[in-house]
Design an enzyme around this catalytic site. Structure first.
Site, mmCIF file in Angstrom:
data_model
loop_
_atom_site.group_PDB
_atom_site.id
_atom_site.type_symbol
_atom_site.label_atom_id
_atom_site.label_comp_id
_atom_site.label_asym_id
_atom_site.label_seq_id
_atom_site.Cartn_x
_atom_site.Cartn_y
_atom_site.Cartn_z
ATOM 1 N N ALA A 67 0.852 -1.183 0.000
ATOM 2 C CA ALA A 67 0.000 0.000 0.000
ATOM 3 C C ALA A 67 0.891 1.237 0.000
ATOM 4 O O ALA A 67 2.070 1.175 0.359
ATOM 5 C CB ALA A 67 -0.909 -0.010 1.223
ATOM 6 N N GLY A 110 0.043 -4.853 1.045
ATOM 7 C CA GLY A 110 -1.245 -4.792 0.378
ATOM 8 C C GLY A 110 -1.235 -5.464 -0.975
ATOM 9 O O GLY A 110 -2.273 -5.945 -1.448
ATOM 10 N N GLU A 113 -1.859 -9.032 -0.268
ATOM 11 C CA GLU A 113 -3.269 -9.174 0.101
ATOM 12 C C GLU A 113 -4.162 -9.103 -1.138
ATOM 13 O O GLU A 113 -5.151 -9.835 -1.247
ATOM 14 C CB GLU A 113 -3.651 -8.091 1.106
ATOM 15 C CG GLU A 113 -3.006 -8.328 2.476
ATOM 16 C CD GLU A 113 -3.193 -7.163 3.427
ATOM 17 O OE1 GLU A 113 -3.694 -7.391 4.537
ATOM 18 O OE2 GLU A 113 -2.836 -6.019 3.051
ATOM 19 N N GLU A 133 4.340 -5.490 7.191
ATOM 20 C CA GLU A 133 3.730 -4.381 7.924
ATOM 21 C C GLU A 133 4.280 -4.221 9.332
ATOM 22 O O GLU A 133 4.300 -3.106 9.877
ATOM 23 C CB GLU A 133 2.203 -4.567 7.987
ATOM 24 C CG GLU A 133 1.480 -4.360 6.665
ATOM 25 C CD GLU A 133 1.374 -5.619 5.825
ATOM 26 O OE1 GLU A 133 0.606 -5.622 4.855
ATOM 27 O OE2 GLU A 133 2.076 -6.610 6.141
#
Length: 259
Positions: A67, A110, A113, A133
């Protein structure tokens, strides 16, 4: 076919729709704009009767490096609770047609994911998967702690999430995170060939198969078996079932109508 997307290239190859993440300067880091475009593109491809399977991919160097941290660095808990950002991942999950994540290079945070939201992941030999993360003082927030654990098991998921460890494409294959590893030189061609093979199957059966497999992760075995049985029986009301079985008996290739 490509609309005026700023961070996405959308194309088609036969019955395969292709959504390519395109923020090369940021290694395809997933910001709100890119995720919004991706959801719009996937929903458009999902509604297109000429598309049977969708491929989500990135660049040779990065599927998505995570992300966009710059976009979140100063956010408060209220900001995050009110943001539509993580909802974009939920929207990807609601796509009805089969979605293949074709991963080359970095597939982190992300990005990992997002790949796990797809129905299957195929990887180039160069792919690296991780949920780093923890190194930022947070944890995966778009399903990583749940989907990674279901894919690779508790011990490996704990290792990756607690340490931020990355795993190679071959490790990911061994752990069951990816279904196939392709040579880097032919990676995209091989990925699209797999997607074309899927897209050539009976459309309604593909949707029922996807829903049935996903139900295995969302219900008990008894409930999953019941859903599968209902879906199986329902398919006998389709023209494709009649065509598929007739073609088998007559030793010819079926002609699917998606009905």
């Amino acid at each position: 076919m490509n609309e005026a997307y700023a961070h996405l290239i959308v194309s088609r190859q036969g019955r395969v729709g292709i959504a390519q993440l395109n923020r090369p300067q940021a290694l395809n880091a997933l910001n709100s704009e890119l995720m919004s475009e991706l959801v719009h593109a996937l929903q458009t491809l999902d509604a297109d009767e000429g598309i049977g399977c969708i491929v989500v991919t990135g660049s040779e160097k990065a599927f998505a490096a995570g992300a966009d941290i710059k976009q979140m660095a100063d956010a408060t808990v209220v900001d995050m609770m009110g943001s539509p950002f993580l909802g974009y991942w939920d929207a990807v999950q609601r796509i009805a047609k089969p979605v293949v994540a074709a991963v080359s290079g970095y597939c982190l945070g992300g990005g990992c994911e997002l790949a796990m939201l797809c129905d299957l992941i195929v990887a180039a030999e160069t792919a690296q998967f991780g949920q780093p993360e923890i190194n930022l003082g947070v944890i995966p927030g778009a399903g990583g702690t749940q989907r990674l654990t279901r894919a690779v098991g508790k011990s490996v998921a704990m290792d990756m999430i607690l340490t931020g460890r990355r795993i190679s494409a071959q490790e990911a294959l061994g752990f069951g995170l990816v279904s196939r590893v392709f040579p880097a030189s032919s990676f995209l061609e091989d990925s699209l060939a797999l997607a074309a093979e899927i897209a050539a199957k009976a459309p309604v059966a593909l949707r029922m198969a996807k829903e049935s497999v996903n139900r295995a992760f969302e219900s008990s075995l008894a409930e999953g078996i019941l859903f599968e049985r209902c879906a199986f029986n329902l398919l006998f009301s389709t023209e494709d079932q009649k065509e598929g079985m007739a073609a088998f008996v007559e030793k010819r290739k079926p002609s699917w109508q998606g009905k």
